[in-house]
Design a protein around this motif. Structure first.
Motif, PDB file in Angstrom:
ATOM      1  N   HIS A   1       0.803  -1.217   0.000  1.00 64.69           N
ATOM      2  CA  HIS A   1       0.000   0.000   0.000  1.00 64.69           C
ATOM      3  C   HIS A   1       0.838   1.270   0.000  1.00 64.69           C
ATOM      4  CE1 HIS A   1       0.663  -1.680   3.953  1.00 64.69           C
ATOM      5  NE2 HIS A   1       0.861  -0.451   4.354  1.00 64.69           N
ATOM      6  N   PRO A   2       1.915   1.348  -0.755  1.00 66.26           N
ATOM      7  CA  PRO A   2       2.660   2.614  -0.730  1.00 66.26           C
ATOM      8  C   PRO A   2       1.897   3.761  -1.324  1.00 66.26           C
ATOM      9  CG  PRO A   2       3.494   1.185  -2.448  1.00 66.26           C
ATOM     10  CD  PRO A   2       2.491   0.392  -1.697  1.00 66.26           C
ATOM     11  N   ALA A   3       1.006   3.472  -2.324  1.00 70.90           N
ATOM     12  CA  ALA A   3       0.287   4.559  -2.996  1.00 70.90           C
ATOM     13  C   ALA A   3      -0.693   5.235  -2.079  1.00 70.90           C
ATOM     14  CB  ALA A   3      -0.434   3.996  -4.222  1.00 70.90           C
ATOM     15  N   ARG A   4      -1.220   4.513  -1.103  1.00 66.62           N
ATOM     16  CA  ARG A   4      -2.226   5.110  -0.221  1.00 66.62           C
ATOM     17  C   ARG A   4      -1.595   5.907   0.900  1.00 66.62           C
ATOM     18  NH1 ARG A   4      -7.332   3.282  -0.850  1.00 66.62           N
ATOM     19  NH2 ARG A   4      -7.814   3.931   1.268  1.00 66.62           N
ATOM     20  N   THR A   5      -0.359   5.645   1.195  1.00 66.31           N
ATOM     21  CA  THR A   5       0.243   6.291   2.357  1.00 66.31           C
ATOM     22  C   THR A   5       1.352   7.256   2.020  1.00 66.31           C
ATOM     23  OG1 THR A   5       1.755   4.448   2.599  1.00 66.31           O
ATOM     24  CG2 THR A   5      -0.301   4.318   3.801  1.00 66.31           C
ATOM     25  N   GLN A   6       1.914   7.146   0.827  1.00 65.42           N
ATOM     26  CA  GLN A   6       3.115   7.923   0.544  1.00 65.42           C
ATOM     27  C   GLN A   6       2.875   9.413   0.430  1.00 65.42           C
ATOM     28  OE1 GLN A   6       5.199   6.495  -2.845  1.00 65.42           O
ATOM     29  NE2 GLN A   6       7.139   7.334  -2.185  1.00 65.42           N
ATOM     30  N   PRO A   7       1.785   9.907  -0.280  1.00 66.89           N
ATOM     31  CA  PRO A   7       1.654  11.353  -0.464  1.00 66.89           C
ATOM     32  C   PRO A   7       1.231  12.099   0.772  1.00 66.89           C
ATOM     33  CG  PRO A   7       0.504  10.120  -2.171  1.00 66.89           C
ATOM     34  CD  PRO A   7       0.820   9.172  -1.086  1.00 66.89           C
ATOM     35  N   SER A   8       0.521  11.452   1.720  1.00 65.78           N
ATOM     36  CA  SER A   8      -0.167  12.222   2.741  1.00 65.78           C
ATOM     37  C   SER A   8       0.373  12.180   4.140  1.00 65.78           C
ATOM     38  CB  SER A   8      -1.636  11.785   2.797  1.00 65.78           C
ATOM     39  OG  SER A   8      -1.700  10.419   3.136  1.00 65.78           O
ATOM     40  N   PRO A   9       1.112  11.124   4.618  1.00 68.94           N
ATOM     41  CA  PRO A   9       1.387  11.054   6.044  1.00 68.94           C
ATOM     42  C   PRO A   9       2.153  12.231   6.587  1.00 68.94           C
ATOM     43  CG  PRO A   9       1.909   8.984   4.940  1.00 68.94           C
ATOM     44  CD  PRO A   9       1.626   9.961   3.900  1.00 68.94           C
ATOM     45  N   ASP A  10       3.036  12.812   5.740  1.00 67.18           N
ATOM     46  CA  ASP A  10       3.858  13.884   6.279  1.00 67.18           C
ATOM     47  C   ASP A  10       3.079  15.194   6.384  1.00 67.18           C
ATOM     48  OD1 ASP A  10       6.750  12.678   4.509  1.00 67.18           O
ATOM     49  OD2 ASP A  10       5.957  12.155   6.483  1.00 67.18           O
ATOM     50  N   ARG A  11       2.000  15.365   5.521  1.00 68.62           N
ATOM     51  CA  ARG A  11       1.301  16.656   5.487  1.00 68.62           C
ATOM     52  C   ARG A  11      -0.004  16.658   6.265  1.00 68.62           C
ATOM     53  NH1 ARG A  11       1.475  17.968  -0.859  1.00 68.62           N
ATOM     54  NH2 ARG A  11       0.736  15.806  -0.894  1.00 68.62           N
TER      55      ARG A  11
ATOM     56  N   SER B   1      -5.712  12.511  -4.124  1.00 62.90           N
ATOM     57  CA  SER B   1      -6.538  11.503  -4.803  1.00 62.90           C
ATOM     58  C   SER B   1      -5.935  11.130  -6.153  1.00 62.90           C
ATOM     59  CB  SER B   1      -7.961  12.046  -4.975  1.00 62.90           C
ATOM     60  OG  SER B   1      -8.760  11.126  -5.694  1.00 62.90           O
ATOM     61  N   GLN B   2      -5.439  12.127  -6.871  1.00 63.81           N
ATOM     62  CA  GLN B   2      -4.818  11.867  -8.161  1.00 63.81           C
ATOM     63  C   GLN B   2      -3.524  11.078  -7.989  1.00 63.81           C
ATOM     64  OE1 GLN B   2      -4.094  15.392 -10.422  1.00 63.81           O
ATOM     65  NE2 GLN B   2      -3.226  14.318 -12.193  1.00 63.81           N
ATOM     66  N   ALA B   3      -2.690  11.458  -6.959  1.00 62.85           N
ATOM     67  CA  ALA B   3      -1.432  10.750  -6.704  1.00 62.85           C
ATOM     68  C   ALA B   3      -1.696   9.306  -6.302  1.00 62.85           C
ATOM     69  CB  ALA B   3      -0.642  11.469  -5.615  1.00 62.85           C
ATOM     70  N   LEU B   4      -2.763   9.085  -5.535  1.00 59.03           N
ATOM     71  CA  LEU B   4      -3.107   7.722  -5.120  1.00 59.03           C
ATOM     72  C   LEU B   4      -3.449   6.861  -6.321  1.00 59.03           C
ATOM     73  CD1 LEU B   4      -3.617   5.736  -2.825  1.00 59.03           C
ATOM     74  CD2 LEU B   4      -5.955   6.603  -2.684  1.00 59.03           C
ATOM     75  N   SER B   5      -4.161   7.453  -7.241  1.00 58.43           N
ATOM     76  CA  SER B   5      -4.511   6.701  -8.445  1.00 58.43           C
ATOM     77  C   SER B   5      -3.256   6.360  -9.251  1.00 58.43           C
ATOM     78  CB  SER B   5      -5.483   7.542  -9.288  1.00 58.43           C
ATOM     79  OG  SER B   5      -5.780   6.886 -10.513  1.00 58.43           O
ATOM     80  N   GLU B   6      -2.343   7.317  -9.391  1.00 57.59           N
ATOM     81  CA  GLU B   6      -1.111   7.058 -10.132  1.00 57.59           C
ATOM     82  C   GLU B   6      -0.237   6.035  -9.401  1.00 57.59           C
ATOM     83  OE1 GLU B   6       0.665  10.856 -10.480  1.00 57.59           O
ATOM     84  OE2 GLU B   6      -0.759  11.608 -12.005  1.00 57.59           O
ATOM     85  N   ALA B   7      -0.170   6.115  -8.072  1.00 58.37           N
ATOM     86  CA  ALA B   7       0.651   5.174  -7.306  1.00 58.37           C
ATOM     87  C   ALA B   7       0.122   3.760  -7.438  1.00 58.37           C
ATOM     88  CB  ALA B   7       0.702   5.600  -5.836  1.00 58.37           C
ATOM     89  N   ASN B   8      -1.215   3.629  -7.424  1.00 61.84           N
ATOM     90  CA  ASN B   8      -1.781   2.292  -7.599  1.00 61.84           C
ATOM     91  C   ASN B   8      -1.401   1.720  -8.965  1.00 61.84           C
ATOM     92  OD1 ASN B   8      -3.010   1.950  -5.134  1.00 61.84           O
ATOM     93  ND2 ASN B   8      -4.875   3.037  -5.748  1.00 61.84           N
ATOM     94  N   HIS B   9      -1.370   2.573  -9.957  1.00 64.08           N
ATOM     95  CA  HIS B   9      -0.960   2.118 -11.279  1.00 64.08           C
ATOM     96  C   HIS B   9       0.519   1.707 -11.273  1.00 64.08           C
ATOM     97  CE1 HIS B   9      -0.777   1.787 -15.624  1.00 64.08           C
ATOM     98  NE2 HIS B   9       0.253   2.636 -15.633  1.00 64.08           N
TER      99      HIS B   9
ATOM    100  N   MET C   1       2.190   0.694  -8.673  1.00 61.18           N
ATOM    101  CA  MET C   1       2.300  -0.530  -7.877  1.00 61.18           C
ATOM    102  C   MET C   1       1.997  -1.753  -8.716  1.00 61.18           C
ATOM    103  SD  MET C   1       3.136  -1.628  -4.993  1.00 61.18           S
ATOM    104  CE  MET C   1       3.095  -3.242  -4.204  1.00 61.18           C
ATOM    105  N   SER C   2       1.018  -1.630  -9.543  1.00 62.39           N
ATOM    106  CA  SER C   2       0.687  -2.747 -10.420  1.00 62.39           C
ATOM    107  C   SER C   2       1.851  -3.060 -11.361  1.00 62.39           C
ATOM    108  CB  SER C   2      -0.584  -2.419 -11.224  1.00 62.39           C
ATOM    109  OG  SER C   2      -0.893  -3.469 -12.121  1.00 62.39           O
ATOM    110  N   THR C   3       2.506  -2.008 -11.861  1.00 65.41           N
ATOM    111  CA  THR C   3       3.668  -2.204 -12.736  1.00 65.41           C
ATOM    112  C   THR C   3       4.831  -2.841 -11.983  1.00 65.41           C
ATOM    113  OG1 THR C   3       2.993  -0.265 -14.006  1.00 65.41           O
ATOM    114  CG2 THR C   3       5.259  -1.037 -14.302  1.00 65.41           C
ATOM    115  N   ILE C   4       5.074  -2.386 -10.738  1.00 67.16           N
ATOM    116  CA  ILE C   4       6.168  -2.936  -9.921  1.00 67.16           C
ATOM    117  C   ILE C   4       5.949  -4.416  -9.647  1.00 67.16           C
ATOM    118  CG2 ILE C   4       7.219  -2.842  -7.625  1.00 67.16           C
ATOM    119  CD1 ILE C   4       6.774   0.188  -7.710  1.00 67.16           C
ATOM    120  N   LEU C   5       4.717  -4.779  -9.264  1.00 69.56           N
ATOM    121  CA  LEU C   5       4.424  -6.181  -8.978  1.00 69.56           C
ATOM    122  C   LEU C   5       4.663  -7.047 -10.209  1.00 69.56           C
ATOM    123  CD1 LEU C   5       1.174  -5.864  -6.837  1.00 69.56           C
ATOM    124  CD2 LEU C   5       3.468  -6.410  -6.038  1.00 69.56           C
TER     125      LEU C   5
END
Length: 876
Positions: free
Chosen positions: A18-28, A234-242, A244-248
């Motif tokens: 779940h990096p896409a869900r947590t990466q953009p927001s925890p610090d802000r 929300s936009q970053a989460l969508s891109e991160a999920n994409h 993540m799919s590529t990384i997997l």
């Protein structure tokens, strides 16, 4: 695939579900949340303060209006007018005898009423803070009230008293004028202050309103910013999920995803390569049946069930775990897996990360085999060196022992010098054997250095004397000298330094013919870690060393090829050993050489300044000793017999006791000059015996009692002194220390302090200490005592290795053997026994057990070394 992790701890960052869900927001998010709360609180606080300030403004306006209605200033000015009218009425009455005085009484009543109002009205109470007003008001009130009886009197009496009233009228007028002026001034200033207060309140209210508006604007801007960031997140989460799919899909490590029942949902390309499956062929199948060996199916399924039920998983959250995995063809191979739980659309799923470690495991096995082979070779070499060194050391011990015996016979000066030279060479040869045996340990950096006060001049002179014959045989002149100010007494390891210098002097003699060899010592101005440095140089006029071989001379097995037909003997280990010793002593060694002109080998060592030992001064004293009656209390038979023999040879009368009870009995019957008291003994220990002797009325109530023990802890000394002991001596009993203690009755040297002639702990038996202690003993007596000591050591070893051993009995045996071990020069054994004895006394079971674990190996080596010192007749 969108995943929400339930267990983020211990997960691998690069493989997180779940990096896409947590990466953009925890610090802000915490920052924005805190800013929003702060703005709301600020707006609320500003609103409260604004309301309060508005209320304060209204209250100030009401107070101003109230003060205006009171018309205070008018009342004060009327006092002065009423006083003037009252004065005019008095004057009129005095000028017109026909006046009926009614007007005078009216003016008095008006003035009286006005003054009474000012005195009693709370409005005027604030004026009491003005001293002039208060004093004037008091005088006016006194004069007005004083005139009251006159005014109320009949007309005849009043007319008669008019002159009296006229006398005070001027003072009354002045005082009322003061009241008017001071009052008006006070209320004018008060009005000014109230206007200033109202002005400040209005300004503060204005500022608060401005701040409130700013806070509201900032809050609006912040809310808009949060909305904008939310859209970006929300936009970053969508891109991160994409991504993540590529990384997997492209990961080199295998990644698979299953549902809560273990059915495959995702199976990336790396997993297909590792397990040799195609995802289309196994989609929806149970992952345990596919990749786990058959014998581990039950274990993995049970672990999966525990994880589903909320229990602790077998692998989840534990990072990488090594286990056996299975390929499609049934081949089992070692792998590493890590498992994490997550949620997708409210459903629990499992993510597995797989890694094939077959190559690594094979390399590890090969390394282990190589290491085992190397260790086996090292053990074989060590065993060979041990056997060979023992075979060489045995005849050396015999030679050194016979030299010691020969030294006790009548010798002339030349014979004494020859024997001393032979002893030095023999000790060096013995140390060579031990050094070769320990060379592997030296390479590991383990070399024990024992520092003691050493006369450097004496050491150099003895070394030069011992090598004079070898130098003369090759036509060389050998000498030594100090450069600069001598520093004679230093703290260093004499034996180690002696070995290094003998190597250097021996090499100089070997490669010099018809030349000169000089040993120089110089105290350098520099220091190493705060310790002064002394440089020792061995210079010769020999053949020198070529430039290409200078850097190799300190390596092992490097011998010199002179190129002149000279083939000096040697193993090539001398300078290598010297380098190791110097390094262990914290110094440096080097060489400077020129072909055909000679070489200079130098050694720089840290040597702290030392002091001349007390024994040196004692050698100049007369040898006559006072004969004393001595009560010797010792439970160990070997120590008791050896000490008794030493004391009798010194001319003392000795009575012995085997325990404290016997000591008390003998001390009650006979008088003694001194009592030597062991501490730990059966029946009654030394402390109890001392207390009993001091408490009694016998002849030894005030006799000096000296504690004699192999190990007196510093914490025990105060307790022993309080019991009545006058001094302390360590075992083995030393004649000189005994006489010194009797003369001074001072505290004996700390048994834990390093002795001046101490040897390195690696030397199992100190031959010099052993020979000193056996001095004056017949050979059969020494052999009998040594045999008894060996028997006691064997008994101690049996007691230690007994699984049902009695700890108290073993501790007692360690204490008894500690003194005897020092008598026979067994320093390693003595140190280990003292450690066990100290641990037992301080009730430290862990330290006691550690000491006992090391004792059997130390005893085995010490026993073999002591057998080399057994007289030949007894050994047969």
């Amino acid at each position: 695939m969108r995943l929400q992790s339930e267990r983020p701890s211990n997960s691998e960052p690069k493989k997180s579900a779940h990096p896409a869900r947590t990466q953009p927001s925890p610090d802000r998010s915490p920052w924005h949340r805190g800013l929003s709360i702060g703005l709301i609180i600020a707006a609320t606080v500003l609103t409260v303060f604004s309301t309060y300030t508005a209320y304060e403004v209204i209250s100030n306006f009401r107070e101003v209006r109230a003060k205006a209605s009171d018309n205070v200033e008018w009342s004060l000015s009327q006092v002065e007018l009423e006083t003037r009218d009252y004065t005019a009425a008095i004057e009129t009455a005095m000028l017109s005898p026909e006046d009926d005085l009614s007007r005078l009484r009216l003016r008095y009543d008006i003035l009286y009423s006005r003054v009474t109002t000012i005195v009693s009205s709370p409005v005027y109470q604030r004026l009491t803070s003005v001293p002039e007003f208060e004093a004037a008001l008091a005088r006016v009130d006194t004069m007005v009230r004083g005139a009251l009886p006159i005014i109320d009197a009949p007309n005849a009496e009043l007319r008669t008293a008019l002159p009296l009233l006229a006398q005070d009228i001027e003072n009354l007028r002045n005082d009322t004028r003061t009241l008017s002026l001071k009052g008006l001034t006070f209320f004018a200033e008060l009005s000014d202050r109230q206007r200033a207060t109202v002005t400040q309140t209005l300004l503060r209210l204005t500022a608060l309103i401005v701040l409130l508006l700013i806070a509201l604007v900032a809050l609006v801007i912040h809310v808009f910013n949060i909305y904008r960031l939310s859209r970006q997140h929300s936009q970053a989460l969508s891109e991160a999920n994409h991504r993540m799919s590529t990384i997997l899909t492209t990961s080199l490590d295998g990644v698979l995803v299953t549902d809560s029942a273990g059915r495959l949902i995702e199976f990336n390309k790396a997993c297909e390569d590792i397990f040799q499956y195609k995802f289309e062929d196994i989609r929806g199948q149970n992952v345990v049946d596919l990749i786990a060996p058959h014998e581990t199916h039950a274990m993995h399924k049970a672990a999966l069930k525990r994880m589903i039920n909320g229990g602790s998983g077998h692998f989840a959250g534990r990072g990488r775990v090594r286990t056996d995995l299975k390929r499609a063809d049934g081949t089992v191979f070692p792998g590493e897996i890590s498992v994490e739980m997550a949620e997708e659309n409210g459903q629990r799923i499992f993510l597995g990360f797989m890694h094939d470690i077959s190559d690594r495991v094979a390399a590890e096995k090969e390394l282990v085999q190589t290491r085992d082979q190397a260790l086996a070779g090292e053990r074989a070499k060590a065993e060979f060196l041990t056997v060979m060194s023992h075979e060489i050391r045995t005849p050396l011990n015999g030679m050194l022992g016979n030299l010691s015996l020969l030294n006790d016979t009548k010798l002339d000066a030349s014979q004494t010098r020859y024997i001393r030279n032979m002893e030095i060479s023999g000790r060096v040869l013995m140390r060579h054997v031990d050094t070769v045996l320990d060379i592997a340990r030296h390479e590991a950096g383990v070399l024990n250095i024992s520092l003691a006060c050493t006369d450097l001049s004496v050491l150099l002179q003895e070394l030069v004397d011992s090598q004079l014959s070898a130098a003369s045989a090759r036509g060389n002149a050998l000498s030594w000298r100090w450069e600069g100010t001598p520093r004679v007494w230093v703290r260093t390891d004499r034996a180690a330094l002696e070995q290094v210098l003998l190597n250097l002097i021996g090499n100089a003699i070997k490669f010099t013919q018809e030349g000169a060899i000089t040993v120089e010592a110089e105290a350098l101005p520099e220091s190493i870690d705060g310790t002064p440095v002394i440089e020792l140089r061995v210079s010769d006029t020999g053949i020198g060393i070529s430039e290409d071989r200078v850097n190799q001379v300190f390596e092992d097995f490097v011998t010199a090829d002179t190129g002149l037909g000279m083939v000096p003997g040697g193993t090539g280990l001398g300078l290598g050993i010297a380098r190791r010793i110097v390094t262990a002593m914290g110094g440096t060694i080097g060489v400077e050489s020129t072909i055909g002109h000679g070489s200079v080998f130098w050694v720089r060592l840290p040597m702290a300044p030392g002091r001349r030992p007390a024994q040196t001064a004692q050698t100049q004293r007369p040898k006559e000793q006072i004969k004393r009656r001595v009560l010797l209390v010792e439970d160990n038979a070997i120590n008791r017999e050896l000490a008794e023999e030493m004391l009798r040879n010194a001319g003392h009368m000795v009575v012995t006791a085997a325990d404290g009870a016997q000591a008390v009995q003998r001390a009650t019957l006979n008088g003694f000059d001194v009592i030597l008291m062991d501490i730990a003994m059966p029946v009654m220990d030394g402390l109890q015996a001392t207390l009993a002797i001091r408490a009694g009325s016998g002849p030894n109530k005030n006799t000096p009692i000296i504690a004699v023990s192999a190990n007196i802890l510093p914490t025990e000394r105060a307790r022993l002194a309080e019991a009545g002991m006058n001094g302390f001596l360590s075992k083995p009993l030393d004649r000189a220390a005994f006489e010194t203690t009797l003369q001074t009755l001072a505290t004996a040297p700390d048994p834990e302090a390093p002795e001046e002639d101490s040897v390195a702990p690696d030397d199992l038996v100190d031959a010099k200490a052993l020979n000193n202690n056996r001095e004056g003993l017949p050979l059969d007596t020494f052999a009998r005592l040594l045999t008894r000591f060996l028997d006691e050591g064997d008994a101690l070893q049996s007691a230690i290795t007994d699984p049902y051993r009695d700890a108290a009995a073993v501790a007692k045996m360690c204490h008894n053997m500690a003194g005897a071990s020092a008598v026979f020069g067994a320093r390693n054994l003595h140190a280990q026994l003292v450690a066990a004895d100290s641990a037992a006394k301080t009730q430290d079971p862990a330290a006691f057990e550690d000491a006992l674990i090391a004792l059997p190996a130390v005893w085995k080596k010490t026993r073999a070394a002591l057998m080399d010192h057994m007289p030949s007749d007894a050994a047969e």
